[in-house]
Design a protein around this motif. Structure first.
Motif, mmCIF file in Angstrom:
data_model
loop_
_atom_site.group_PDB
_atom_site.id
_atom_site.type_symbol
_atom_site.label_atom_id
_atom_site.label_comp_id
_atom_site.label_asym_id
_atom_site.label_seq_id
_atom_site.Cartn_x
_atom_site.Cartn_y
_atom_site.Cartn_z
ATOM 1 N N ARG A 84 -18.750 -34.603 10.604
ATOM 2 C CA ARG A 84 -18.645 -33.888 9.331
ATOM 3 C C ARG A 84 -20.021 -33.640 8.729
ATOM 4 N NH1 ARG A 84 -13.260 -34.338 7.531
ATOM 5 N NH2 ARG A 84 -11.998 -34.711 9.406
ATOM 6 N N LYS A 121 -12.508 -26.682 6.296
ATOM 7 C CA LYS A 121 -13.722 -27.485 6.154
ATOM 8 C C LYS A 121 -13.353 -28.960 6.011
ATOM 9 C CE LYS A 121 -17.999 -28.706 5.085
ATOM 10 N NZ LYS A 121 -19.118 -28.724 6.052
ATOM 11 N N GLY A 126 -16.891 -26.930 11.023
ATOM 12 C CA GLY A 126 -18.244 -26.750 10.498
ATOM 13 C C GLY A 126 -18.889 -25.427 10.836
ATOM 14 N N TRP A 335 -24.752 -27.084 5.820
ATOM 15 C CA TRP A 335 -23.759 -28.039 5.322
ATOM 16 C C TRP A 335 -24.153 -28.643 3.973
ATOM 17 C CZ3 TRP A 335 -22.820 -30.978 10.602
ATOM 18 C CH2 TRP A 335 -22.114 -30.112 11.468
#
Length: 337
Positions: A84, A121, A126, A335
């Protein structure tokens, strides 16, 4: 007394050590999920990979794919862990596992719901390619007349920027790609492409396109898919390195990485599904024989690429960047880390 190592043997040992130490990221794998595949990722020393969980599927079928993949990862937690954040990539490296980034090759799974971007998400997606070869609600793929980014597409790009999902343009048409590059407030990528300067093909990117994405803070992952390489099915790992160096000379050593497009384990029916619009309609292209370059036929042979890059004269610092460090940096930016 032991004989001294030849230059080739010494170079090979150095390459193996570098590969073990380096962060190694594959920016696109669309192989058939299985424990055997995940074991091969470990043999190849992959720290992380962008693994496709959606191409032609809609929302529900994509969720089902994620559920099935999560179950496999749980069964194989000795080999992999979900990614993540880039901290997860570093943890995977430390634990001698492969971090799995979920990725789409088509925004079709968002359907007409902007809110689905954030939902996916939260499920671990990603990276999302906006179009796969043909038109969707967002824009146009590389195999038909390109009408550019739609108004809805602009909203999708803005939402991907907001929640931290990278825009991938590998199979996207030139006009749509250019408009996404200009529209996005975060770096975008061609996760897996080759230069048309070495071979003309609808899937390959011109020197101008490569320079444009790099000039706007974007990123290029170089694929080894032999139908798009100059030598075709006769390609070797050296032909792949030729393409990497060609792209690097355009975009620079900080905007380039690897995106192999490994299709390991899939049968001909899978490629028929890929090469027809929506998976079943008109034929878009025909790949012919699918065989990876000699020297990197399987994911388990990934270490040979580090050796080949060094053999072609790239520095250790350049190899570390190309093999994964650049991907980590750009993903952290996208991110929001």
């Amino acid at each position: 007394m032991n004989s001294p190592l030849t230059q080739t043997e010494a170079s090979s040992i150095d390459a193996r050590a570098l590969h073990r130490e380096a962060t190694v990221i594959d920016g696109l794998i669309i192989a058939k999920w299985s424990r055997e595949l995940l074991e091969d990722m470990r043999r190849g020393g992959l720290s992380a990979a962008n693994c496709t969980v959606s191409v032609w599927e809609g929302f529900q079928a994509t969720v089902d794919n994620i559920v099935a993949t999560n179950a496999l990862m749980e069964e194989c937690s000795d080999l992999v862990l979900p990614v993540r954040t880039t901290a997860d990539i570093r943890r995977a490296k430390q634990e001698d596992k492969t971090g799995i980034i979920f990725g789409f090759q088509n925004a079709h799974a968002f359907e007409d719901q902007i809110g689905y971007v954030e939902i996916f998400k939260k499920l671990g997606v990603g990276i999302v390619q906006l179009c796969y070869n043909t038109q969707n609600l967002v824009g146009t793929g590389c195999y038909e007349r390109d009408g550019g980014l739609s108004g809805f597409g602009r909203e999708i790009v803005a939402e991907m920027n907001r929640v931290g999902v990278m825009c991938d343009l590998s199979h996207v048409g030139a006009n749509t790609s250019r408009e996404v590059i200009l529209e996005s407030s975060r770096p975008v990528c061609y996760s897996h492409c080759l230069p048309s300067g070495l071979k003309e093909h609808p899937r390959n990117k011109s020197d101008e396109e490569l320079k444009f994405i790099a000039d706007h803070g974007g990123f290029v992952g170089v694929t080894m898919f032999t139908p798009f390489l100059r030598a075709g099915v006769n390609a070797t790992i050296d032909d792949y390195v030729e393409a990497i160096v060609y792209v690097m000379n355009i975009v620079g050593e900080d905007a380039i990485g690897i995106g192999t497009d490994f299709t390991q384990g899939h049968d001909q029916a899978f490629f028929e599904w890929l090469t027809h619009d929506k998976g079943y309609a008109r034929r878009l292209t025909s790949f012919g024989e699918i065989i990876n370059p000699k020297g990197i036929r399987t994911i388990g042979e990934f270490g040979n690429l580090t050796e080949a890059l060094l053999r072609h004269g790239l520095s250790e610092a350049q190899v570390r960047k190309i093999m994964g460090e650049n991907w980590v940096r750009v993903l952290a930016d996208v991110w929001g880390e």
